[in-house]
Design a protein around this motif. Structure first.
Motif, PDB file in Angstrom:
ATOM      1  N   THR A   5      -3.519  -4.464  -2.714  1.00  0.00           N
ATOM      2  CA  THR A   5      -4.683  -4.313  -1.840  1.00  0.00           C
ATOM      3  C   THR A   5      -5.337  -5.661  -1.574  1.00  0.00           C
ATOM      4  N   ASP A   6      -4.844  -6.712  -2.201  1.00  0.00           N
ATOM      5  CA  ASP A   6      -5.400  -8.053  -2.014  1.00  0.00           C
ATOM      6  C   ASP A   6      -4.612  -8.773  -0.923  1.00  0.00           C
ATOM      7  N   ILE A   7      -5.278  -9.093   0.173  1.00  0.00           N
ATOM      8  CA  ILE A   7      -4.607  -9.718   1.308  1.00  0.00           C
ATOM      9  C   ILE A   7      -3.939 -11.027   0.895  1.00  0.00           C
ATOM     10  N   LYS A   8      -4.567 -11.743  -0.031  1.00  0.00           N
ATOM     11  CA  LYS A   8      -4.006 -13.014  -0.491  1.00  0.00           C
ATOM     12  C   LYS A   8      -2.646 -12.802  -1.156  1.00  0.00           C
ATOM     13  N   GLU A  34     -10.853   0.693  -1.448  1.00  0.00           N
ATOM     14  CA  GLU A  34     -10.043   1.745  -0.833  1.00  0.00           C
ATOM     15  C   GLU A  34     -10.818   3.055  -0.757  1.00  0.00           C
ATOM     16  N   ASP A  50     -14.322  -7.082  -1.773  1.00  0.00           N
ATOM     17  CA  ASP A  50     -13.450  -8.223  -1.506  1.00  0.00           C
ATOM     18  C   ASP A  50     -13.800  -8.771  -0.120  1.00  0.00           C
ATOM     19  N   LYS A  77     -12.559 -10.804   1.818  1.00  0.00           N
ATOM     20  CA  LYS A  77     -11.449 -11.001   2.755  1.00  0.00           C
ATOM     21  C   LYS A  77     -11.174  -9.752   3.588  1.00  0.00           C
ATOM     22  N   LYS A  78     -11.734  -8.612   3.178  1.00  0.00           N
ATOM     23  CA  LYS A  78     -11.460  -7.369   3.901  1.00  0.00           C
ATOM     24  C   LYS A  78     -12.529  -7.031   4.933  1.00  0.00           C
TER      25      LYS A  78
END
Lengths: 147, 221
Positions: A62-65, B79, B103, B105-106
């Protein structure tokens, strides 16, 4: 020759190495497909067969990185089969909307959650509906046999 | 007819937000997964409290989600927040959805998925720190110029050398401030004798030059 090229270049990524993820990975590996399987817990890879020849990757999908680092964005098919519906929904939508993966498949235990991405062209597998359908088919067959 | 707001998850955040909304005349329903937290919330007679997993459609149905104008997802899991907001909007027709995102980044992705407002947990607190720390302390402690200030989120993993230590025991560079510690669903402004725990997220304010050595001291990386 073309067939070989297609197979060699075709990348399949599986997220979640539970019973279903491991089973899919084993099957695809036996067919010489290019498979990468990702799980947040490296102990999960113990479910893979000794003959599995694909790539293993420990990390939080779930971490884009994490996804970018592993170049998961270059996959042709992504299969999200963790044991958490919401994680599968999040990953499937991220892969579709951010990375434009062509074919995305998610397993959902709860069929009512499919509506959240109905228009995203994400393919969904519902074990509950498949099982209910199969039970229905068996019952119908038994009724036919009695006639 | 009062405007109705539905809050899902995040016990402490939801409690504070619910009290604020009730004072402003809203009608508030809270869904929480923890039974003991629900009993605590139910002590407020003005609150409607539903025990259950707010990302399950039948729980949202029990809560009469469709009656609300706004739904706010406050759980610790991105999520869950995503699915909660999407169900509220697509299945229950709630006009406005707000999601906490843990997060940063999301954030763009959440907007893209139709969440009307996305509140980043880290940015929210960093904003507060920027507001207060820059004005009061940073100008004094770091007379370098504002362009060189760095604010970072530093998670403290179980393997980090600073776990279990008090802040004064850690050999941090002088020009570094731990502005805030996020621990579970709460946040605190630390003192020198505050002990760091595994799982803490530190909001670190430092000059660019000391940034890397401070993080190395805290995390071992």
């Amino acid at each position: 020759m073309k067939m070989n090229n297609i197979k060699d270049d075709y990348q399949i990524v599986i997220i979640g190495c539970g019973r279903l993820g491991a089973s899919i990975a084993n099957t695809l590996s036996n067919k010489n497909r290019n498979v990468t399987i990702v799980d947040i817990n490296k102990d999960s890879f113990g479910k893979l067969s000794p003959s599995f020849s694909g790539l293993l990757m420990e990390g939080d999908a779930t971490d884009i990185k994490v996804l970018k680092k592993a170049e998961i964005n270059k996959a042709d098919v992504l299969i999200a089969v963790t044991d958490n519906d919401n994680i599968n929904i999040l990953i499937a939508q991220m892969m579709k909307s951010i990375f434009n993966i062509k074919e995305v498949i998610a397993r959902l235990y709860d069929p009512e959650k499919e509506c959240v991405y109905k228009e995203s062209h994400i393919q969904t597998v519902f074990p509950a509906l498949l099982s209910a359908g199969e039970v229905g088919r068996i019952l119908d067959k038994e009724e036919d046999d009695e006639k | 007819m009062k405007n109705k707001v539905l809050l899902i998850g995040g016990f402490h955040k939801a409690t504070a937000l619910a009290n604020s909304l009730i004072n402003r005349g809203y009608s508030v329903t809270i869904i929480n997964e923890n039974y003991a937290d629900c009993m605590s919330l139910a002590e407020n007679n003005q609150l409607k409290v539903i025990h259950g997993d707010g990302s399950k459609p039948y729980v949202l149905d029990d809560a009469e989600a469709y009656e609300n104008e706004i739904a706010i997802a406050l759980t610790q899991h991105d999520e869950d927040n995503l699915v909660i907001c999407q169900l509220c909007k697509k299945k229950f027709g709630i006009k406005k959805t707000v999601s906490l995102v843990n997060d940063p980044k999301k954030t763009d992705f959440f907007h893209k998925m139709g969440i009307d407002s996305v509140v980043c947990a880290i940015n929210t607190i960093t904003g507060i720190i920027e507001q207060q720390a820059f004005m009061d302390e940073m100008a004094t402690v770091l007379p370098i110029g504002q362009g060189n200030i760095s604010i970072a989120e530093v998670p403290i993993l179980q393997s980090a050398p600073s776990v279990g230590k008090k802040i004064w025991e850690i050999d941090l560079p002088k020009e570094v401030i731990i502005g805030c510690i996020l621990r579970g669903e709460s946040s605190m402004v630390p003192r020198g004798d505050t002990r760091l725990l595994s799982g803490d997220i530190l909001v670190l304010i430092s000059s660019k030059e000391n940034h890397i050595s401070a993080i190395r001291e805290l995390t071992g990386r």
